[in-house]
Enzyme design. Sequence first.
Site, PDB file in Angstrom:
ATOM      1  N   ASP A  28     -47.874   0.216  29.987  1.00 52.18           N
ATOM      2  CA  ASP A  28     -48.087  -0.605  28.792  1.00 52.18           C
ATOM      3  C   ASP A  28     -48.395   0.274  27.580  1.00 52.18           C
ATOM      4  O   ASP A  28     -48.955   1.358  27.711  1.00 52.18           O
ATOM      5  CB  ASP A  28     -49.243  -1.585  29.042  1.00 52.18           C
ATOM      6  CG  ASP A  28     -49.261  -2.731  28.026  1.00 52.18           C
ATOM      7  OD1 ASP A  28     -48.226  -2.965  27.380  1.00 52.18           O
ATOM      8  OD2 ASP A  28     -50.307  -3.380  27.894  1.00 52.18           O
ATOM      9  N   HIS A  45     -40.018   2.144  23.874  1.00 53.62           N
ATOM     10  CA  HIS A  45     -39.451   1.898  25.207  1.00 53.62           C
ATOM     11  C   HIS A  45     -38.585   3.092  25.641  1.00 53.62           C
ATOM     12  O   HIS A  45     -38.601   3.486  26.804  1.00 53.62           O
ATOM     13  CB  HIS A  45     -38.618   0.613  25.212  1.00 53.62           C
ATOM     14  CG  HIS A  45     -39.422  -0.629  24.916  1.00 53.62           C
ATOM     15  ND1 HIS A  45     -40.641  -0.882  25.497  1.00 53.62           N
ATOM     16  CD2 HIS A  45     -39.177  -1.697  24.101  1.00 53.62           C
ATOM     17  CE1 HIS A  45     -41.116  -2.050  25.053  1.00 53.62           C
ATOM     18  NE2 HIS A  45     -40.242  -2.550  24.194  1.00 53.62           N
ATOM     19  N   SER A  73     -42.035  -8.165  33.043  1.00 51.97           N
ATOM     20  CA  SER A  73     -42.708  -9.252  33.754  1.00 51.97           C
ATOM     21  C   SER A  73     -41.962 -10.569  33.549  1.00 51.97           C
ATOM     22  O   SER A  73     -41.158 -10.704  32.607  1.00 51.97           O
ATOM     23  CB  SER A  73     -44.152  -9.400  33.265  1.00 51.97           C
ATOM     24  OG  SER A  73     -44.181 -10.070  32.019  1.00 51.97           O
ATOM     25  N   LEU A 139     -39.290   9.893  48.332  1.00 50.83           N
ATOM     26  CA  LEU A 139     -40.137   8.978  47.561  1.00 50.83           C
ATOM     27  C   LEU A 139     -39.380   7.661  47.412  1.00 50.83           C
ATOM     28  O   LEU A 139     -38.163   7.670  47.244  1.00 50.83           O
ATOM     29  CB  LEU A 139     -40.389   9.588  46.165  1.00 50.83           C
ATOM     30  CG  LEU A 139     -41.050   8.702  45.106  1.00 50.83           C
ATOM     31  CD1 LEU A 139     -42.546   8.559  45.383  1.00 50.83           C
ATOM     32  CD2 LEU A 139     -40.850   9.280  43.709  1.00 50.83           C
TER      33      LEU A 139
END
Length: 258
Positions: A28, A45, A73, A139
Site C-alpha cells: 500500500d 503503481h 482487492s 519460491l
Amino acid sequence: MDKTGNSDTATVLAGQSAVPVHVAVIMDGNGRWAKGRGLPRVAGHRKGVERVRDMVTACAEKGVKYLTLFAFSSENWRRPVQEVQLLKELFLSALDNEIRKLHKNNVRFRVIGDTERFGEKITSRIRQSETLTQKNTALTLTIAANYGGRWDIAQACAELARRAARGELDPDTITEKSLEPFLSLAGVPEPDLFIRTGGEQRISNFLLWQLAYTEMYFTPILWPDFDRAQFEQALVSYAGRQRRFGLTGEQIETARHA
Ligand code: IPE
Ligand code: IPE
Ligand code: MG
C-alpha cells in the site's frame, strides 16, 4: 507429551524458524508516493512493480518459500475507471515482461481471487503463466487479484454446501479442517509474517482466515520505498518474536531447551 505435560507444545514449535516460510504483503502507498512527487498515481503503481521484483529476489535469497502479494482487492473496483484500467494494463505488461525470468529462476507463479472479472485476455494469460511455472520449486509467488478474504471463505462454504446437497457430506461433521481444502491457498502453510506498508493498520479484507495466528508488521514506509533494507528490518522484527499459539511463554521456553 513433553516436559510441560502438553503434547501440543512440540507441534507448535515444529517448523518454527527465524526465517518465515510464508510472507504475505499488502503493498500500500503507491498513490501517496506519486502524489508526493507531483506525479500521476499510476507512476506509483509502476514503481511498485519494481519493488515486487526486488521482493521476489530477496525472498528467494532468504529462503522464504511462499510470497503472497495483495495487488488488487475486490473493493478496488470502486476506484475511478481510469485507474482500474491502468492497473489492468500494468498487470498484463508486468506479467508479459517478468514471467520468463520468474520461470528461469524456478519461481512458481499463481493468482488467487475471482479473476474472471478481469476479462478473457488477462485470465488466459494468467492460466498460461501458472501452467508454465507449475513445477517450479524455489519460491511460490501468489498474486491476490480481485481477491477478498470474505469472498474466499464464502466460496469455500458454497463448495461444502454443494457437496452436502449431493449427499457426499454430512453437515454435522463439518469442522474448520473441512473448509481448508476449498480456500484459495489450500495446501499452502498459513502466513508466518504479514507486512503492510503505507501506514494503515488494517487488513482491508486480505487473507482473513489464514491470518489468524500470523505475526503482523505495519510500517509507514510507502510500498515504492519498501526496499531490501526495509524488508530486512521486517525479518529482524519477526525473528525477535515469540509465537505462542495460545500456550504460555514458559511452555515454549521449556520445550525449546528440552
Ligand atoms: C496500493 O497503493 C496499490 C493498490 C491498491 C492497487 P494505493 O493505490 O492504495 O496507494 P495509496 O494508499 O492511495 O497511497
Ligand atoms: C489494500 O489497499 C489493497 C491492496 C493493496 C491491493 P487499499 O489502499 O485498497 O486499502 P484501503 O482502502 O486503504 O483499506
Ligand atoms: Mg491504499
